[in-house]
Design an enzyme around this catalytic site. Structure first.
Site, PDB file in Angstrom:
ATOM      1  N   CYS A 137      -9.042   2.853  -5.318  1.00  0.00           N
ATOM      2  CA  CYS A 137      -9.309   3.429  -3.987  1.00  0.00           C
ATOM      3  C   CYS A 137      -8.034   3.359  -3.168  1.00  0.00           C
ATOM      4  O   CYS A 137      -7.080   4.059  -3.466  1.00  0.00           O
ATOM      5  CB  CYS A 137     -10.495   2.759  -3.300  1.00  0.00           C
ATOM      6  SG  CYS A 137     -10.546   0.970  -3.433  1.00  0.00           S
ATOM      7  N   SER A 138      -7.995   2.526  -2.156  1.00  0.00           N
ATOM      8  CA  SER A 138      -6.789   2.458  -1.330  1.00  0.00           C
ATOM      9  C   SER A 138      -6.676   1.092  -0.690  1.00  0.00           C
ATOM     10  O   SER A 138      -6.271   0.975   0.460  1.00  0.00           O
ATOM     11  CB  SER A 138      -6.826   3.555  -0.271  1.00  0.00           C
ATOM     12  OG  SER A 138      -8.032   3.445   0.459  1.00  0.00           O
ATOM     13  N   CYS A 139      -7.077   0.046  -1.430  1.00  0.00           N
ATOM     14  CA  CYS A 139      -7.000  -1.315  -0.908  1.00  0.00           C
ATOM     15  C   CYS A 139      -5.544  -1.641  -0.596  1.00  0.00           C
ATOM     16  O   CYS A 139      -4.645  -1.307  -1.371  1.00  0.00           O
ATOM     17  CB  CYS A 139      -7.576  -2.305  -1.910  1.00  0.00           C
ATOM     18  SG  CYS A 139      -9.351  -2.080  -2.130  1.00  0.00           S
TER      19      CYS A 139
ATOM     20  N   CYS B 114      -3.391   0.703  -5.523  1.00  0.00           N
ATOM     21  CA  CYS B 114      -4.819   0.459  -5.708  1.00  0.00           C
ATOM     22  C   CYS B 114      -5.325   1.658  -6.482  1.00  0.00           C
ATOM     23  O   CYS B 114      -5.506   2.738  -5.917  1.00  0.00           O
ATOM     24  CB  CYS B 114      -5.534   0.332  -4.372  1.00  0.00           C
ATOM     25  SG  CYS B 114      -7.320   0.193  -4.567  1.00  0.00           S
TER      26      CYS B 114
END
Lengths: 218, 108
Positions: free
Chosen positions: A121-123, A118
């Site tokens: 972000c950090s999906c 991602c």
């Protein structure tokens, strides 16, 4: 016998500190977190029990849940088809509700290796794998996975033949990816438990293959 | 134009899969839980992209914030924006909590 074994008069608390406490967050952060949490509880938005349960729920997710899904796909062609085409229904069989997100399962084959990132972000497929690993949230991985995936894979110790295509999937708020790793040769007739032991978190993110059969024996 | 979060394709350091693992602390899990609860099907107070928008509003500070502090700031701003609590309520609460936590930390 240890010197302090009989020494009960040395004045410190005998409940002791059996647990190494986490390092405290920055004071300002702790103040904001406590304030937000207490306001949300006072307003009836969440209860302390909701928070406890949410933490408990995140701890039940992870490698072993993902491994069950992968092994089911390895051993049940109809389930695999459903997982790859309409994952919602397939996941419901495991009591997993991705809504409002969508999960796209990508299959590794002889010719194609899939890897998930991602960049923004950090999906991550949290309802299956829980909290993403720290490296997944870091700038190094986010920046380079899309530019030089083979170099990044090497940093994970994953060497792929040049003729195996690498596909990188960039997740977002609404769409998450899970890699369906390739079932290793030589595992015919294995039980589900044996197969599940092969499947790692990293193999479902696509930064490595599943455990090798040697690793299991060891 | 690239926002502060927009890392894709930029040069960066090596990934160290051993060193860059971290078991979340209880505090981090609490912040995580707050975010998940405001997103959940029962509450639907915010969506993931809204949380990202809040974090991106940190601008250059985005890089200075530890991950879960960024999340926490996003939860706070989202709740203010949605009117779940007001700025005045938050400030009053912070004053009270500051007193309590400072006392706790100094061992009283």
């Amino acid at each position: 016998m240890s010197e302090h074994h009989h020494d009960h008069d040395h004045g410190h608390d005998h409940d002791g500190k059996p647990i190494q406490e986490d390092e405290l967050p920055a004071l300002e952060a702790q103040i904001l977190e406590t304030s937000v949490r207490e306001l949300l509880i006072e307003k009836g938005v969440v209860s302390a029990d909701d928070i406890r349960r949410a933490i408990e729920a995140m701890e039940t997710r992870g490698e072993s849940l993902g491994a069950k899904i992968v092994v089911r796909a390895w051993t049940d062609p109809a389930f695999k088809e459903k997982l790859l085409t309409s994952s919602d229904d397939a996941l419901m069989e495991f009591g997993i509700d991705m809504r409002p997100m969508e999960l796209c399962v990508v299959e590794n084959t002889e010719d194609v290796h899939n890897m998930v990132v991602c960049t923004l972000c950090s999906c991550y497929p949290r309802p299956i794998l829980g909290i993403p690993p720290a490296w997944y949230k870091r700038r190094d991985y986010r920046s380079r996975a899309v530019r030089e995936p083979r170099a990044v894979l090497q940093e994970f110790g994953t060497e792929l033949p040049d003729n195996r295509q690498v596909r990188v999937h960039d997740s977002n708020a609404d769409l998450r990816y899970l890699v369906l790793p390739k079932r290793p040769e030589g595992t015919e007739g294995w039980t589900n438990d044996q197969l599940e032991a092969l499947v790692t978190r990293d193999s479902m993110i696509g930064v490595s293959d599943v455990r090798s059969l040697d690793e299991l024996v060891g | 134009m690239r926002g502060p979060q927009d890392y894709g394709g930029l040069p960066a350091g090596a990934v160290d899969p051993v060193k860059h693992e971290h078991v979340p602390t209880h505090w981090e899990k609490t912040v995580d839980a707050l975010m998940m609860l405001i997103f959940d099907q029962r509450r639907q107070l915010a969506r993931v992209d809204e949380s990202r928008r809040m974090q991106e509003m940190l601008g250059e500070d985005y890089h200075k914030y530890p991950y879960y502090e960024r999340w926490l700031q996003a939860v706070a701003w989202l709740m203010l924006e949605k009117g779940v609590f007001t700025q005045e309520e938050l400030e009053a609460k912070q004053t009270e909590v500051r007193g309590r936590l400072e006392a706790e930390r100094s061992g009283n």
